[in-house]
Design an enzyme around this catalytic site. Structure first.
Site, PDB file in Angstrom:
ATOM      1  CB  SER A  89      -8.177   1.235   5.487  1.00  0.00           C
ATOM      2  OG  SER A  89      -9.038   2.402   5.266  1.00  0.00           O
ATOM      3  CE  LYS A 115      -3.856   2.137   2.528  1.00  0.00           C
ATOM      4  NZ  LYS A 115      -4.774   2.007   3.668  1.00  0.00           N
ATOM      5  CB  SER A 167      -7.929   3.700   2.442  1.00  0.00           C
ATOM      6  OG  SER A 167      -7.286   3.134   3.458  1.00  0.00           O
TER       7      SER A 167
END
Lengths: 498, 502
Positions: free
Chosen positions: A176, A77, A152
């Site tokens: 997330s 990420k 996210s």
């Protein structure tokens, strides 16, 4: 080969059936062929990944002792600093920044010889539940490209679901990791707060943020969990205690005699029928596997969302203050005669997206003198009450469970202009962050009404992360024998249209 | 309309409040491992943490906590069993995170006091300054505003930023309001800062160099009519870089306030900058609208919960309070107040004490360190402590002078030699061939030679004009390369020329 589990890949690498270079190249090829549809990555580090893979192969050829996941590729990420690689957090304000240091998670990945394929897309600064808030365009859900992959960490979950990577790192502030896992039919774990170092994780909300492992199976997730977890003296909130034995728990998958508590407040009104059906089915399977299902109540969870949207933006308003154009990242308006103040203002105006600004304003307001007690102060009290609810519930059950999200993946654009509807998506995941405990989401099947994945959430007490792996592995095994094949086999292949 | 200080104190009562910032002398910064050397190349002592790179996290320096607890104990504070760091949010380019990690409503030390004594019209008088809190925070970076008239950010052509100082541990010591000092307010303020400086120095926790900014004082001053209850509006004077400036700043602000009040005006609550050259203050940031720093507990750090046993250990290890030690030494050495002050100002008290403990006479030890050695340090522009001469060396030299093996003049040469790195006193004496000529025969030969060469002068002395002997003694000393004892030369010379020798 790319449809294997990470554990299978690792076994093939260990036996010499394949090499890390070949495995990495296969994933890079897959990325090349589907990325225009999925857009899971913000940066694909073809050269770096192949170099790293070659070095793992060389170590293996020399007979060096390697870690369990050595040579297996991973998607990172874009909120974790990786030395000399772009790290944007999905924001324009960090465009072009190359960190001069590795986050502890990245250092651990490198130490374990896990090959980093690149950086995945995300809602800007991890603020969102759909990746629509990325400054670099949304990621698409491999199950239905017109839908969101969650957020996210939608880039990481989509990369897993589209077989671009067998492993991924996510971060979870209010869901997330878990919500993207739920809507893409993958597995994601938010470890106990302090279980994985936050050093080098670009902060959204320091007291809630936690990096964690994502994969397509519970065992793969556990293997990655052990690779990145552990005490870090660079993170003052890191827990100095042995890492929970999550791999062993995932291998055993034993729930006999375990008490599984269904949280009354996280299952009912507002939950899609298909989500509830799959959840109930999962409970039956767990009962069949020998667990005792009990109902527990957590009366203060109803205030969790409201408290979260005071605490997280408050901390964010302060954490994001450092993006001021002085030392790194975007700089706008630096013309002759412009004051530092003017440059800061313009840069932040241009560099931050709408949702980030909304939360900075919200947080700034909540911390203001005269409002602090009513907002931030009260929210912290709610947080204490939620933690007490968990403590009490964990005296009645070994783990707690709920659907991960109220609905399956929604359409891109559907909630983009309705922040409150968007926020509600995290209603079942947020309490876990508020209390700093562990949470897992794993696939429970597809909702009958839309054929989209449904997530099952398991919550375990502080530093008892192994419990959610026991339950997760048991449920996964029961579902697999029911389905006959992994759930993701039912997802579109994506390459067909080519 | 200019008021005299006497006019001011006849009508108004000053109320003081003092905030002192101390840079700790820890090896590393408050929240990262960077070095803290003063004067290093800009931006060479930085890392992801103190530059606030995305993702970097602070970790508390244990040594800084220890130093702060020591300070708290030395200032008679109670040490909080639980204290926390907080974020003080405001934007400024020299503050990398755009918030400062500080302590807010939960400081580590509270409720202490410092006693100071000053000379008053009625003799020495003790004042108690109550300390409200002692807390930890981090320093900011330094901005250098280039161009523009004021050297300030507004109007500058451009600004340079040095983050070496960013994150250096700071301790802030805040007094409660100090009423009741009357006309002595400036002296009390100065004495407080001086006492604080001495205490901090004795603890060894800071360099306490006001001129380098490792000790900084903000002086808050307000006036109220004598007998009034309500406090007046205060001003906060920053940039006060010496003890003398503390006194001047307080006095100056008292006069400025009184002039405003007398003219029917009002004092504006603001920050003011002290100007060394004029002794006046210049208006800075207005604090009429209190700035909102949006404090909240620092989520990246855990609370500070010092162990009670550790605190007691630190308490037991505290050095003797400087004011008490000073009195003790002054009495033991029988030193006049002025001399004592000179030693403190020159920072030689420790070294003199060590020399005395090695057997030297206090007066002589003091005169060497404060005189010849200080002068050489001054010439070389280095600290006395950095010279290659030790208390042991000085004690040895003093002993040699006492035994008559060295004259004062020769001893000075030995001191010079030791400082020049020629070795221990005995080695310098050997290498330079320094010895006292106490062979009367050799001296007589030199005296006869000089009296022959300067027959006219010798004749004057022989005729009873004693003062003329000085020139002859000087010549004999020169002849014996300064190695003779001048008193003995005088004795022999006068005898030689038929004059009484006493």
């Amino acid at each position: 080969m790319i449809r294997n589990t990470a554990a299978q890949m690792a076994a093939k690498l260990a036996s010499g059936e394949t090499t890390s270079v070949a495995l990495t190249q296969a994933h890079l090829d897959r990325i090349n062929s589907v990325e225009d549809k999925v857009h899971a990555f913000l940066f694909v580090d073809e050269k770096g990944a192949l170099e790293q893979a070659a070095s793992v192969d060389a170590k293996r050829a020399k007979g060096e002792k390697l870690s369990p996941l050595a040579g297996v590729p991973l998607a990172l990420k874009d909120v974790l600093a990786q030395k000399d690689k772009p790290t944007t957090c999905g924001s324009k304000i960090l465009e072009g920044w190359l960190p001069p240091y590795d986050s502890t998670v990245v250092a651990s990945l490198k130490k374990n010889d896990i090959v980093i394929l690149g950086k995945t897309n995300m809602d800007e600064f991890a603020m969102g539940s759909s990746t629509e808030n990325s400054a670099y365009g949304p990621t698409h859900n491999p199950w239905d490209l017109s839908r969101i992959p969650g957020g996210s960490g939608g880039g990481s979950s989509a990369a897993l679901a589209s077989f671009e990577a067998p492993l991924a790192i996510g971060t979870d502030t209010g869901g997330s990791i878990r919500q993207p896992a739920a809507v893409t039919g993958t597995v994601g774990v938010k470890p106990t707060y302090g279980g994985v170092s936050r050093y080098g994780l670009v902060a959204f909300s320091s007291s809630l943020d936690q990096a964690g492992p994502c994969a397509r199976t519970v065992l793969d997730t556990a293997l990655l969990h052990e690779a990145i977890a552990g005490y870090d003296p660079k993170d003052a909130t890191s827990i100095n205690a042995p890492v929970p034995q999550v791999v062993q728990a995932a291998k055993d998958g034993n729930v006999k005699g375990m008490k599984i508590g269904v949280v009354k407040e996280l299952n009912g009104d507002g939950y899609q029928p298909g989500v509830r059906a799959r959840f109930d089915e999962a409970l039956e399977l767990l009962a069949k596997a020998g667990a005792e299902i009990v109902e527990v109540s957590a009366p203060n969870f109803e205030y969790a969302l409201a408290a979260y949207y005071l605490i997280a933006p408050s901390e964010a308003s302060s954490n994001l203050a450092r993006f001021d154009a002085m030392r790194y990242g975007l700089r706008v308006g630096d013309v002759d005669g412009a004051s530092a103040e003017a440059v800061m203002n313009l840069t932040r105006e241009v560099g931050f997206g709408k949702e980030v600004k909304r939360r900075i304003i919200l947080g700034t307001y909540a911390l203001s003198s005269g409002y602090y007690d009513a907002y931030y102060g009260s929210a912290q009290k709610v947080r204490t009450l939620i933690t007490q609810d968990f403590t009490k519930a964990f005296t009645q059950a070994d783990v707690l469970v709920s659907p991960t999200c109220p609905t399956t993946a929604f359409k891109i654009g559907e909630k983009a202009n309705d922040p409150l509807a968007m926020y509600l998506n995290d209603i079942a995941t947020i309490p876990v962050n508020m209390a700093g405990i562990g949470g897992m989401s794993l696939p429970a099947g597809l909702a009958d009404e839309d054929g989209l994945p449904v997530g099952f959430q398991i919550m375990s007490p502080v530093m008892k992360d192994e419990r959610m792996y026991s339950v997760g592995a048991a449920l996964e095994a029961a579902l697999l024998s029911k389905w006959g094949a992994p759930l993701l086999n039912r997802a579109p292949t994506l390459e067909a249209s080519k | 309309m200019s008021l005299t200080y006497e006019d001011v104190v006849a009508k108004y009562e000053p109320v003081l409040g003092l905030e002192v910032h101390v840079e700790l002398n820890t090896e590393s910064k408050m929240f990262c491992g960077c070095a803290t050397v003063f004067g290093a190349e800009p931006n060479t002592q930085t890392c992801p943490v103190c530059l606030a790179l995305p993702g970097a996290l602070p970790v508390v320096n244990e040594k800084a906590i220890e130093s702060t607890i020591k300070i708290g104990l030395a200032l008679n504070c109670s040490i909080a069993p639980f204290s926390r760091f907080a974020r003080k949010n405001y934007f400024y380019p020299d503050m990398p995170k755009n918030f400062q990690i500080s302590q807010y409503d939960e400081p580590i030390c509270v409720d202490g006091y410092v006693d100071v004594e000053i000379e008053t019209d009625e003799g020495p008088k003790k004042f108690r300054i109550e300390v409200e809190r002692v807390h930890m925070e981090e320093d900011t970076g330094k901005s250098l505003h280039v161009g523009g008239a004021t050297g300030r950010i507004h109007g500058a052509d451009y600004s340079l930023l040095d983050y070496n100082r960013a994150g250096i541990p700071l301790v802030e010591i805040v007094t409660k309001i100090v009423p009741g000092t009357g006309k002595y307010a400036p002296e009390v303020a100065k004495a407080y800062v001086a006492e604080l400086r001495d205490i901090l120095r004795s603890l060894g926790v800071s360099d306490v160099k006001m001129e380098q900014g490792s000790l900084r004082c903000d002086a808050n001053v307000s006036l109220r009519l004598i007998g009034a209850e309500k406090l007046g509006t205060r001003s906060e004077t920053k940039n006060v870089n010496s003890l003398r400036s503390v006194e001047r700043a307080v006095r100056g602000e008292m006069i400025r306030h009184a002039e405003l009040l007398n003219a029917g005006g009002r004092v504006v609550q603001e920050t003011r900058h002290f100007q060394e050259d004029t002794g006046l203050t210049r208006s800075g940031r207005s604090k009429e609208q209190a700035e909102d720093y949006r404090y909240f507990p620092e989520p990246d750090l855990v609370p500070v919960e010092p162990d009670a046993a550790w605190i007691e250990k630190l308490r037991a290890g505290l050095p003797e309070r400087p004011s008490i030690r000073r009195k003790r030494l002054q009495e033991a050495w029988a030193v006049p107040e002025k001399e004592m002050a000179a030693m403190i100002n020159a920072d030689v008290l420790d070294i003199v004490e060590k020399t005395v403990l090695l057997g030297a006479d206090p007066t002589k030890a003091r005169s060497w360190w404060l005189g010849e050695i200080s002068r050489i340090a001054n010439d070389k522009d280095v600290a006395i402590a950095d010279l290659a001469i030790t208390p042991q060396d000085v004690a040895e030299i003093v002993a040699l002078v006492n035994s008559g093996d060295l004259t004062d003049k020769l001893a000075r040469q030995v001191v010079e030699g030791v400082i020049a790195g020629e070795g221990k006193p005995s080695e310098v004496i050997a290498k330079r061939g320094i010895k006292v000529v106490n062979d009367d025969g050799a001296l007589m030969a030199a005296i006869e030679k000089v009296c022959t060469e300067q027959a006219d002068t010798a004749e004057k002395v022989r005729a009873g004009h004693i003062p003329a002997a000085g020139a002859l003694i000087g010549a004999v000393m020169k002849e014996t390369k300064g190695q003779a004892d001048a008193a003995r030369v005088r004795e022999l010379l006068l005898g030689h020329l038929g004059q009484p020798t006493s």
